[in-house]
Write a protein that holds these residues in place. Sequence first.
Motif, short mmCIF file in Angstrom:
data_model
loop_
_atom_site.label_atom_id
_atom_site.label_comp_id
_atom_site.label_asym_id
_atom_site.label_seq_id
_atom_site.Cartn_x
_atom_site.Cartn_y
_atom_site.Cartn_z
N LEU A 63 -12.07 26.06 6.12
CA LEU A 63 -12.79 25.22 5.06
C LEU A 63 -11.70 23.94 4.59
O LEU A 63 -12.11 22.78 4.29
N ALA A 64 -10.40 24.51 4.46
CA ALA A 64 -9.46 23.60 4.15
C ALA A 64 -9.38 22.25 4.77
O ALA A 64 -9.32 21.27 4.58
N GLY A 65 -9.32 22.69 6.28
CA GLY A 65 -9.38 21.39 7.29
C GLY A 65 -10.54 20.65 6.88
O GLY A 65 -10.48 19.40 6.99
N ALA A 66 -11.74 21.22 7.04
CA ALA A 66 -13.15 20.67 6.98
C ALA A 66 -13.20 19.93 5.76
O ALA A 66 -14.00 18.82 5.80
N ILE A 67 -12.71 20.25 4.63
CA ILE A 67 -13.03 19.61 3.71
C ILE A 67 -11.76 18.63 2.98
O ILE A 67 -11.98 17.56 2.48
N LEU A 68 -10.46 19.01 2.99
CA LEU A 68 -9.45 18.10 2.71
C LEU A 68 -8.93 17.24 3.95
O LEU A 68 -8.11 16.44 3.57
N GLY A 69 -9.08 17.60 5.12
CA GLY A 69 -8.59 16.88 6.19
C GLY A 69 -7.30 17.42 6.70
O GLY A 69 -6.94 18.43 6.38
N ALA A 70 -6.87 16.95 7.92
CA ALA A 70 -5.79 17.40 8.61
C ALA A 70 -4.61 17.79 7.78
O ALA A 70 -4.09 19.08 7.85
N ARG A 71 -4.14 16.77 7.20
CA ARG A 71 -2.77 16.74 6.65
C ARG A 71 -2.79 17.74 5.31
O ARG A 71 -2.27 18.63 5.16
N ARG A 72 -3.86 17.05 4.52
CA ARG A 72 -3.89 18.02 3.18
C ARG A 72 -4.17 19.54 3.38
O ARG A 72 -3.65 20.45 2.90
N GLY A 73 -5.20 19.66 4.32
CA GLY A 73 -5.58 21.16 4.63
C GLY A 73 -4.66 22.07 5.10
O GLY A 73 -4.48 22.90 4.77
N ALA A 74 -3.71 21.40 5.97
CA ALA A 74 -2.65 21.97 6.63
C ALA A 74 -1.63 22.26 5.49
O ALA A 74 -1.02 23.53 5.37
N LEU A 75 -1.28 21.38 4.68
CA LEU A 75 -0.45 21.70 3.64
C LEU A 75 -0.94 22.56 2.67
O LEU A 75 -0.09 23.36 2.18
N SER A 76 -2.05 22.65 2.50
CA SER A 76 -2.86 23.70 1.40
C SER A 76 -2.56 25.01 1.86
O SER A 76 -1.99 25.79 1.44
N ILE A 77 -2.64 25.22 3.37
CA ILE A 77 -2.30 26.59 3.73
C ILE A 77 -0.96 26.73 3.86
O ILE A 77 -0.54 27.99 3.53
N LEU A 78 -0.03 26.01 3.94
CA LEU A 78 1.44 26.15 4.12
C LEU A 78 1.63 26.48 2.81
O LEU A 78 2.47 27.36 2.45
N LEU A 79 1.18 26.12 1.67
CA LEU A 79 1.51 26.07 0.21
C LEU A 79 1.07 27.66 0.07
O LEU A 79 1.78 28.47 -0.55
N PHE A 80 -0.12 27.92 0.34
CA PHE A 80 -0.48 29.19 0.12
C PHE A 80 0.32 30.32 0.81
O PHE A 80 0.75 31.35 0.29
N LEU A 81 0.74 29.89 1.84
CA LEU A 81 1.59 31.06 2.67
C LEU A 81 3.07 31.11 2.11
O LEU A 81 3.73 32.28 1.88
#
Lengths: 232, 187
Positions: free
Chosen positions: B48-66
Amino acid sequence: MRSRGEISSFLHELPAAAKLLVLAGAGTGLVLVGSLPVLAGAFLATLLLYWLAGISRRQAFQQLRPLLWLLVLLFIVQGVWQSWELGALVVLRISTLILLAAFVTLTTRTDALIAAVESALTPFRRFGVNPAKVGLAFSLALRFIPVIAQQANDIRDAQRARGLGANPVALALPLIVRTLRMASDVADAIDARSPYSDHSGDEGELPPRFVLQPNTSNARMSCNDAEPQLKT
Amino acid sequence: MQRRGTTTKDIVYIALFAAFMAALGIFPPVMLPLIGVPVTAQSMGPMLAGAILGARRGALSILLFLALVAVGLPLLAAGRGGLGVFFGPTAGYLFGWVAAAFAVGALHEWGWNRLNVVTSFVFCALGGIVVLYAIGIPWTAVNVGLPLTKTAIASAAFIPGDVVKAGLAAIVAVSVKRSYPIIQRTA
């Protein structure tokens, strides 16, 4: 998260950065070690750390409990397919690493770890990493976890009232749209209230830490050094 | 974190999506027997993060979550958290989430203009299953000391569940695109 009662020890007082460095070193080292006595020694040393920090045996065991069955299974699989010694080695290595990592978490406050992360990022400035922005993202996420969890519950209740049961799409969709709307409002609020708004350019500096005031759902910001107020 | 201008809005999207990941963790996981990888609503998050926010923001949001998990918050499904979870046999899947979100996001940005449920499903499956397993399986194999093929066979049990998740993520992603698009069409 430092879940402490009155417990405090010299191990709790060590700087977070130092503990993280030691953990990183130990993490790499333990993977390379292939000798059973050395690993057993490392395991016992880790238990000694728990004892020195005054962490109860129960709490120490709780760190491993989610993985217990997996570890037992691993030991058996390794023993049958490869050798029992290798099984012991793998189980000891994983347990030691997990206990050691959990030890850092148990003896260090969350805000100290975040501060350590922020200062560790300072050298990466030249690569375009802005520690203040990372700090802002941390604080925002912390502040909004309870808000979004609450909304998830509200939406689930509403769906249940309409007889939608456990439909993941019916839950995720409104939750995501609400989250994105909220994000847009919050971003506008930050830009409107911040003299450091980065519309003026990339070099705009954010103050060290933004904190959202609790009980205003999405608007008010203030910049002080206090920790985000997590409602738990 | 910023390469060419991470705007305030980007940061807030990243942060609030990380919080959304955390909220997904409150739904009870189904623990599959045998290897102990929990099947959770949360594991839909990276797609969902990738599909909605796009590559960079999606990956960074998962990174922040981790990162929030790493500093000790019990945000993973079943209330797990702390640095310990990054050393276990299934930790590769956690790191894989970041790559998966990036891949899913990059594919969605690429196919944004003609996105429909079918293409979105393919993108989610490529990023959220192929890329994820490409990182998760070798990690487990090394961590546990089992041969790669045996680990891969054991992990295949999770693919049906993940295919379902990719389908759900695609439905959500396409609906969100219709009602609240975040990814800008890239020229």
